[in-house]
Write a protein that holds these residues in place. Sequence first.
Motif, mmCIF file in Angstrom:
data_model
loop_
_atom_site.group_PDB
_atom_site.id
_atom_site.type_symbol
_atom_site.label_atom_id
_atom_site.label_comp_id
_atom_site.label_asym_id
_atom_site.label_seq_id
_atom_site.Cartn_x
_atom_site.Cartn_y
_atom_site.Cartn_z
ATOM 1 N N THR A 241 -7.731 9.015 -12.700
ATOM 2 C CA THR A 241 -8.044 7.949 -13.649
ATOM 3 C C THR A 241 -6.830 7.113 -14.009
ATOM 4 N N ASN A 242 -5.673 7.741 -14.163
ATOM 5 C CA ASN A 242 -4.466 7.024 -14.584
ATOM 6 C C ASN A 242 -3.435 6.894 -13.472
ATOM 7 N N SER A 243 -3.883 6.942 -12.236
ATOM 8 C CA SER A 243 -2.962 6.822 -11.103
ATOM 9 C C SER A 243 -2.606 5.371 -10.825
ATOM 10 N N LEU A 244 -1.458 5.179 -10.208
ATOM 11 C CA LEU A 244 -1.143 3.907 -9.583
ATOM 12 C C LEU A 244 -2.111 3.732 -8.420
ATOM 13 N N ILE A 245 -2.812 2.605 -8.369
ATOM 14 C CA ILE A 245 -3.810 2.448 -7.312
ATOM 15 C C ILE A 245 -3.108 2.354 -5.953
ATOM 16 N N PRO A 246 -3.674 2.921 -4.905
ATOM 17 C CA PRO A 246 -2.977 2.964 -3.616
ATOM 18 C C PRO A 246 -2.974 1.640 -2.857
ATOM 19 N N GLN A 247 -3.883 0.712 -3.192
ATOM 20 C CA GLN A 247 -3.962 -0.545 -2.455
ATOM 21 C C GLN A 247 -2.787 -1.472 -2.784
ATOM 22 N N ARG A 248 -2.547 -2.402 -1.891
ATOM 23 C CA ARG A 248 -1.558 -3.447 -2.149
ATOM 24 C C ARG A 248 -1.965 -4.199 -3.418
ATOM 25 N N GLU A 249 -0.967 -4.602 -4.212
ATOM 26 C CA GLU A 249 -1.285 -5.141 -5.538
ATOM 27 C C GLU A 249 -0.210 -6.110 -5.992
ATOM 28 N N THR A 250 -0.641 -7.162 -6.703
ATOM 29 C CA THR A 250 0.264 -8.096 -7.367
ATOM 30 C C THR A 250 -0.259 -8.354 -8.773
ATOM 31 N N GLN A 251 0.639 -8.277 -9.751
ATOM 32 C CA GLN A 251 0.264 -8.542 -11.138
ATOM 33 C C GLN A 251 1.315 -9.421 -11.792
ATOM 34 N N TYR A 252 0.908 -10.083 -12.874
ATOM 35 C CA TYR A 252 1.778 -10.995 -13.589
ATOM 36 C C TYR A 252 1.764 -10.666 -15.081
ATOM 37 N N LYS B 41 0.845 -1.192 0.000
ATOM 38 C CA LYS B 41 0.000 0.000 0.000
ATOM 39 C C LYS B 41 0.882 1.244 0.000
ATOM 40 N N LEU B 42 0.430 2.283 -0.728
ATOM 41 C CA LEU B 42 1.230 3.505 -0.802
ATOM 42 C C LEU B 42 0.417 4.714 -0.383
ATOM 43 N N ASN B 43 1.124 5.746 0.023
ATOM 44 C CA ASN B 43 0.492 6.994 0.415
ATOM 45 C C ASN B 43 -0.128 7.671 -0.800
ATOM 46 N N ALA B 44 -1.433 7.998 -0.734
ATOM 47 C CA ALA B 44 -2.125 8.617 -1.864
ATOM 48 C C ALA B 44 -3.324 9.415 -1.352
ATOM 49 N N PRO B 45 -3.153 10.710 -1.049
ATOM 50 C CA PRO B 45 -4.272 11.522 -0.585
ATOM 51 C C PRO B 45 -5.363 11.702 -1.629
ATOM 52 N N TYR B 46 -5.031 11.495 -2.903
ATOM 53 C CA TYR B 46 -6.045 11.512 -3.966
ATOM 54 C C TYR B 46 -5.556 10.617 -5.097
ATOM 55 N N THR B 47 -6.506 10.128 -5.898
ATOM 56 C CA THR B 47 -6.198 9.194 -6.973
ATOM 57 C C THR B 47 -7.024 9.563 -8.195
ATOM 58 N N VAL C 182 10.481 3.926 -6.226
ATOM 59 C CA VAL C 182 10.023 5.035 -7.056
ATOM 60 C C VAL C 182 9.603 6.200 -6.162
ATOM 61 N N VAL C 183 10.269 7.330 -6.321
ATOM 62 C CA VAL C 183 9.927 8.557 -5.610
ATOM 63 C C VAL C 183 9.178 9.480 -6.575
ATOM 64 N N ASN C 184 8.077 10.052 -6.117
ATOM 65 C CA ASN C 184 7.230 10.930 -6.936
ATOM 66 C C ASN C 184 6.694 10.212 -8.174
ATOM 67 N N PRO C 185 5.946 9.105 -7.993
ATOM 68 C CA PRO C 185 5.396 8.410 -9.158
ATOM 69 C C PRO C 185 4.518 9.350 -9.975
ATOM 70 N N ALA C 186 4.686 9.310 -11.286
ATOM 71 C CA ALA C 186 3.963 10.198 -12.206
ATOM 72 C C ALA C 186 4.236 11.667 -11.881
ATOM 73 N N TYR C 187 5.448 11.952 -11.359
ATOM 74 C CA TYR C 187 5.929 13.317 -11.079
ATOM 75 C C TYR C 187 5.144 14.010 -9.964
ATOM 76 N N ARG D 263 2.156 11.816 -3.802
ATOM 77 C CA ARG D 263 1.867 10.378 -3.794
ATOM 78 C C ARG D 263 3.166 9.583 -3.673
ATOM 79 N N GLY D 264 3.049 8.414 -3.060
ATOM 80 C CA GLY D 264 4.204 7.551 -2.911
ATOM 81 C C GLY D 264 4.994 7.849 -1.644
ATOM 82 N N PRO D 265 6.238 7.329 -1.555
ATOM 83 C CA PRO D 265 6.966 6.573 -2.579
ATOM 84 C C PRO D 265 6.425 5.149 -2.767
ATOM 85 N N VAL D 266 6.969 4.458 -3.771
ATOM 86 C CA VAL D 266 6.487 3.131 -4.147
ATOM 87 C C VAL D 266 7.637 2.130 -4.079
ATOM 88 N N HIS D 267 7.405 1.017 -3.396
ATOM 89 C CA HIS D 267 8.341 -0.109 -3.384
ATOM 90 C C HIS D 267 7.783 -1.188 -4.302
#
Length: 440
Positions: free
Chosen positions: A58-69, A50-56, A417-422, A426-430
């Motif tokens: 349409t094209n944001s990285l979703i703030p919830q924990r996530e796994t993709q393949y 999960k990542l810090n995201a005070p707002y999200t 990733v620091v400052n995802p999408a500039y 939001r973030g950082p992201v591990h």
Amino acid sequence: MKKLYSSKLAKTLKKHFFFLVFLLFLSELKAQSPFTFHFQQTIVSQSKPKLNAPYTGTNSLIPQRETQYSITSTLFAGAKLWKGGEAYFNPELSGGSGLSGAKGIAGFTNGEAFRVGDAAPKIYLARLYLKQTFALSNESEDVEEGVNQVVTKDPKKYLRVVLGKFCLSDFFDKNAYSHDPRTQFLNWSLMSHGAWDYAANVRGYTSGYVVEYGSATFGARFSTTAVPTSANGPYLNYNFAKNYSHSAEIDKTFGQSGKETTIRLLGYFTKTYMGSYSEAIKRTDKDITQTRIDGRTKKGFGLNIEQKLNDNAGLFFRTSWNDGKNETWAFTEIDRSISLGFSNAGNKWKRPKDTFGVAILANGLSTEHRNYLANGGYGFIIGDGKLNYGLEKIFETYYAIHLYSHHFWVTPNYQFVVNPAYNKDRGPVHVFTLRAHAEF
């Protein structure tokens, strides 16, 4: 949801089982001139907490924990046709998804993931091209059989023409240490120049021609290729009178043997039906697609330096820039990028086929692009609804572990990733990754 996705992926893979077996069978054939057969399969599993995201948006990285393949399987087939003439054919299967549908980070974390919407694996034509080499010298050297390479003799000076469907990075912006997300770094900003909006459909392929001059220490190449009909779209526009992209590159190698330095300088120019960031800001809905007109352009350059330290290790550096006035059309939403990294094979610890890599990079936006996102605009990769601008900074490291013969590697990978999408809000992201790669 995760179980449902895994079940769907498994069913689709089962559906294509015989196709995969056929590819594997061909790849195991002994390469005999005038033919070549190779096969690769790469599976990438990525997770983020999960990542810090005070707002999200349409094209944001979703703030919830996530796994993709993601999965890709490719057959590389080729044949020698006549003196200097070769043909190559690459059917490919890919499926799965990047984190958040491969959105929310401009320097995206999985170079094997595409923004296609449907996670089900699909088969398509990746490459189909002819290659003709004309000798400019009487001296030649042996070229070993390999991926998209038949056994042949290359003149030490040559003129080469490639015509058909291919990926521009097959011929441009090469780097021994940072170029292939199947075996090296995974980040999009490390496999190619981040600000090179190179002509390609959503899966990374285009059609056109490449003309190349080559010698032992100097090379030059030029291409004209098709751009997609829409931003990052699946279809290519073959109206070359109004829609095209030119790329040009020169490279020079110098220095003592075993410690060579290679410098590559790339420039590109694209003309097509693009939207304007400054015009979109004036609209109430900030919809850049409504500002598209014929004749808009994008131009940029990239510097790529490769420094060999010894037979096992090397450094690389890239920096790239584009004007960023009109919308990103093909690759990803980066207008300035800089990266530095190190790669080392495992000879010193008696693991010669292992590889360790570490890199840092920073991506940025033009003023027009930045203002567009800050005013609520959306691109095809990023857009949080508003923007507290900061450089997107990324750290990546990996260790490729060789497991079986020369065929199989497993690679743990970590990206920060620091400052995802500039966006400094939001973030950082591990991002934690496990990649499995097989080649035959």
